[in-house]
Design an enzyme around this catalytic site. Structure first.
Site, PDB file in Angstrom:
ATOM      1  N   HIS A 161       2.280  -5.187   3.124  1.00  0.00           N
ATOM      2  CA  HIS A 161       1.520  -6.309   3.616  1.00  0.00           C
ATOM      3  C   HIS A 161       2.232  -8.069   2.950  1.00  0.00           C
ATOM      4  O   HIS A 161       1.694  -8.423   1.446  1.00  0.00           O
ATOM      5  CB  HIS A 161      -0.348  -6.269   2.879  1.00  0.00           C
ATOM      6  CG  HIS A 161      -0.313  -5.746   3.903  1.00  0.00           C
ATOM      7  ND1 HIS A 161      -1.214  -6.051   5.174  1.00  0.00           N
ATOM      8  CD2 HIS A 161      -1.329  -4.604   3.355  1.00  0.00           C
ATOM      9  CE1 HIS A 161      -2.154  -4.856   5.414  1.00  0.00           C
ATOM     10  NE2 HIS A 161      -1.762  -3.812   4.402  1.00  0.00           N
TER      11      HIS A 161
ATOM     12  N   GLU B 280      -2.974   5.595   1.343  1.00  0.00           N
ATOM     13  CA  GLU B 280      -4.215   5.269   1.135  1.00  0.00           C
ATOM     14  C   GLU B 280      -4.277   6.270   2.519  1.00  0.00           C
ATOM     15  O   GLU B 280      -3.614   6.931   3.897  1.00  0.00           O
ATOM     16  CB  GLU B 280      -4.621   4.273   2.470  1.00  0.00           C
ATOM     17  CG  GLU B 280      -4.263   2.459   1.406  1.00  0.00           C
ATOM     18  CD  GLU B 280      -4.863   1.103   2.358  1.00  0.00           C
ATOM     19  OE1 GLU B 280      -5.919   0.831   2.236  1.00  0.00           O
ATOM     20  OE2 GLU B 280      -4.323   0.918   3.152  1.00  0.00           O
TER      21      GLU B 280
ATOM     22  N   ASP C 170       0.517  -1.009   0.394  1.00  0.00           N
ATOM     23  CA  ASP C 170       0.295  -0.496   0.279  1.00  0.00           C
ATOM     24  C   ASP C 170       1.087   1.224  -0.194  1.00  0.00           C
ATOM     25  O   ASP C 170       1.344   1.651   0.736  1.00  0.00           O
ATOM     26  CB  ASP C 170      -0.860  -0.063   1.227  1.00  0.00           C
ATOM     27  CG  ASP C 170      -2.003  -1.009   1.379  1.00  0.00           C
ATOM     28  OD1 ASP C 170      -2.579  -1.552  -0.001  1.00  0.00           O
ATOM     29  OD2 ASP C 170      -2.247  -1.673   2.149  1.00  0.00           O
TER      30      ASP C 170
END
Length: 463
Positions: A244, A233, A230
């Site tokens: 992740h 965000e 990511d």
């Protein structure tokens, strides 16, 4: 991110099919990918490269002979009696990107705008998800270890509870096109996966996810797992970037414990929590927000630069972040809540300290940490750009207090200044902020320190 993106939905009148993924290429509506240029950079400079974006297959009309394959949250057993037959029977149709989905590019074809609620001819669309392509049949594969990725963002029109997201996932280059049960492929946005192992993906590797389908939650038995990075965000109030890692390469069609669902969250193959760098959560509450009182003023556009430091042949060692606004380079905030000299970037050491401080299980380290994330970056990942609200927990994990059963004074619980409650629910947001939108522009990738704010509209000069 911490929760699946299952709240992204298209709301249509009952006479029209809801959006679903499919595996055959339709012929009723032509598919034309909006063009979007990007920049490839080295120490010598940056060069424009033509690309495009494609709408995720989950938003598309799925039909057989002009009739719905999926309606009112469930499959039509007449054409979807089993997963393979369903995939062979049903075709995904082309998308009217602007009028139906609120997806548009500017006249220079270097900026993408995603609108929150779009009133179309047959109903309302909420949110969207698109993938970056390098041809009409293939997603562009980015290999980012020991490289840098940057883009300009405008989140000034994003309220609490809405997330304008930019991230990479380890999808297949062709969307698992196989010429048989999947002839739609990347051209129609198939093949999605992420570290949450989402069960709302309606086709996985050429088979419908119709087994044990629950029409109330619009989820099937199987999930689609893959590594996820990511990059961004965010809304105008809070932001986080989060690796992740997963222990298996590529897309894994998960079932049972492999998915890590519910109370088996930490037994699956992916680190669903990740190691998030959220400036507000890590102690700097004046760093990011709307107005001149914040270090990064979200009422104005700015550049987001992410560096994946390591070596071409060695492990990923660090993920650095800085911003550029008003011609000034802005270093990332310090993680003051973790103590002095804890750093301002994602490292294995910072992640371990953060998990201990917040009382969280360190699944990031258990799943291989930065080395495993770097391995996925080395194999190559697909760029995703999306806008969504959160029916599961109202985006509290990004911009408010979460979990809700712990005091706000507990370290790590406050992730942003948003009040939560009714004001962050999808129903409230869709009725109160239908005109919310996010703009992403000047997508750039290159060697470390090679991407600078670049303005094509000023004759291709650096600014």
């Amino acid at each position: 991110m911490e929760f699946a993106r299952g709240s992204l939905t298209l709301l249509l009148l009952s006479s029209v099919a809801p959006p679903v993924a499919s595996q055959q290429a339709g012929s009723l509506t032509p598919e034309a990918h909006p063009p979007l240029w990007s920049l490839d950079c080295t120490a010598r400079g940056c060069w424009w490269e033509r690309g495009s974006v494609v709408l995720d297959a989950n938003w598309r009309w799925l039909q057989k002979d002009g009739k719905n394959c999926y309606k009112d949250g469930d499959w039509d057993p007449a054409v979807c009696s089993d997963p393979i037959q369903c995939a062979k029977n049903c075709a995904a149709e082309g998308a009217d990107y602007a009028a139906t989905y609120g997806i548009s590019v500017n006249r220079w074809q270097d900026a993408l705008t995603l609108k929150f609620v779009t009133q179309g001819e047959y109903g309302s669309n909420v949110g969207s998800r698109v993938y970056f392509m390098d041809s009409d049949e293939t997603y562009k594969i980015f290999k980012l270890k020991n490289r840098e990725f940057s883009l300009d963002v405008d989140v000034s029109k994003l309220p609490c509870g809405v997330n304008g997201a930019v991230y990479f996932v380890e999808m297949d280059k062709r969307g698992h096109w196989n010429g048989r049960s999947n002839t739609a492929g990347a051209t129609y946005g198939t093949g999605y996966c992420d570290a949450q192992c989402p069960h709302d993906v309606k086709f996985i590797k050429g088979a419908a996810n119709s087994k044990d389908w629950d029409p109330k939650t619009a989820t099937g038995r199987y999930g689609a797992c893959c590594a996820e990075m990511d990059i961004w965000e965010a809304n105008s109030q809070s932001t986080a970037y989060t690796p992740h890692p997963c222990t298996q390469p590529g897309l894994t069609k998960c079932d049972g414990v492999t998915c890590g669902d519910a109370d088996q969250r930490y037994d699956g193959i992916c680190d669903k929590d990740g190691c998030d760098y959220n400036s507000y959560r890590l102690g700097d509450r004046d760093y990011y927000g709307p107005g001149p009182g914040f270090t990064v003023d979200t009422s104005k556009p700015f550049s987001v630069v992410t560096q994946f430091d390591g070596t071409d042949s060695g492990d990923l060692a660090e993920i650095k972040r800085f911003y550029v606004q008003g011609g000034q380079v802005v270093p990332n905030s310090e993680s003051s809540i973790l103590g002095r000299n804890s750093g301002n970037s994602v490292t294995d050491s910072l992640c371990a300290k953060q998990k201990t401080k917040f009382g969280d299980l360190d699944d990031f380290t258990r799943k291989g940490g930065l080395a495993e994330m770097g391995a996925a970056l080395d194999r190559g990942m697909v760029l995703v750009l999306s806008l969504w609200d959160d029916a599961a927990v109202n985006m509290l994990w990004l911009d408010s207090a979460y979990p809700t059963d712990q005091p706000k004074t507990t370290p790590g619980v406050l992730r942003g200044p948003c009040p939560g409650g009714k004001q962050s629910t999808p129903e409230y947001l869709r009725s109160t902020y239908p005109d919310a939108q996010v703009e992403f522009s000047y997508i750039k990738v290159g060697t470390i320190n090679s991407t600078l704010p670049y303005n094509r509209r000023l004759g291709g000069s650096y600014v």
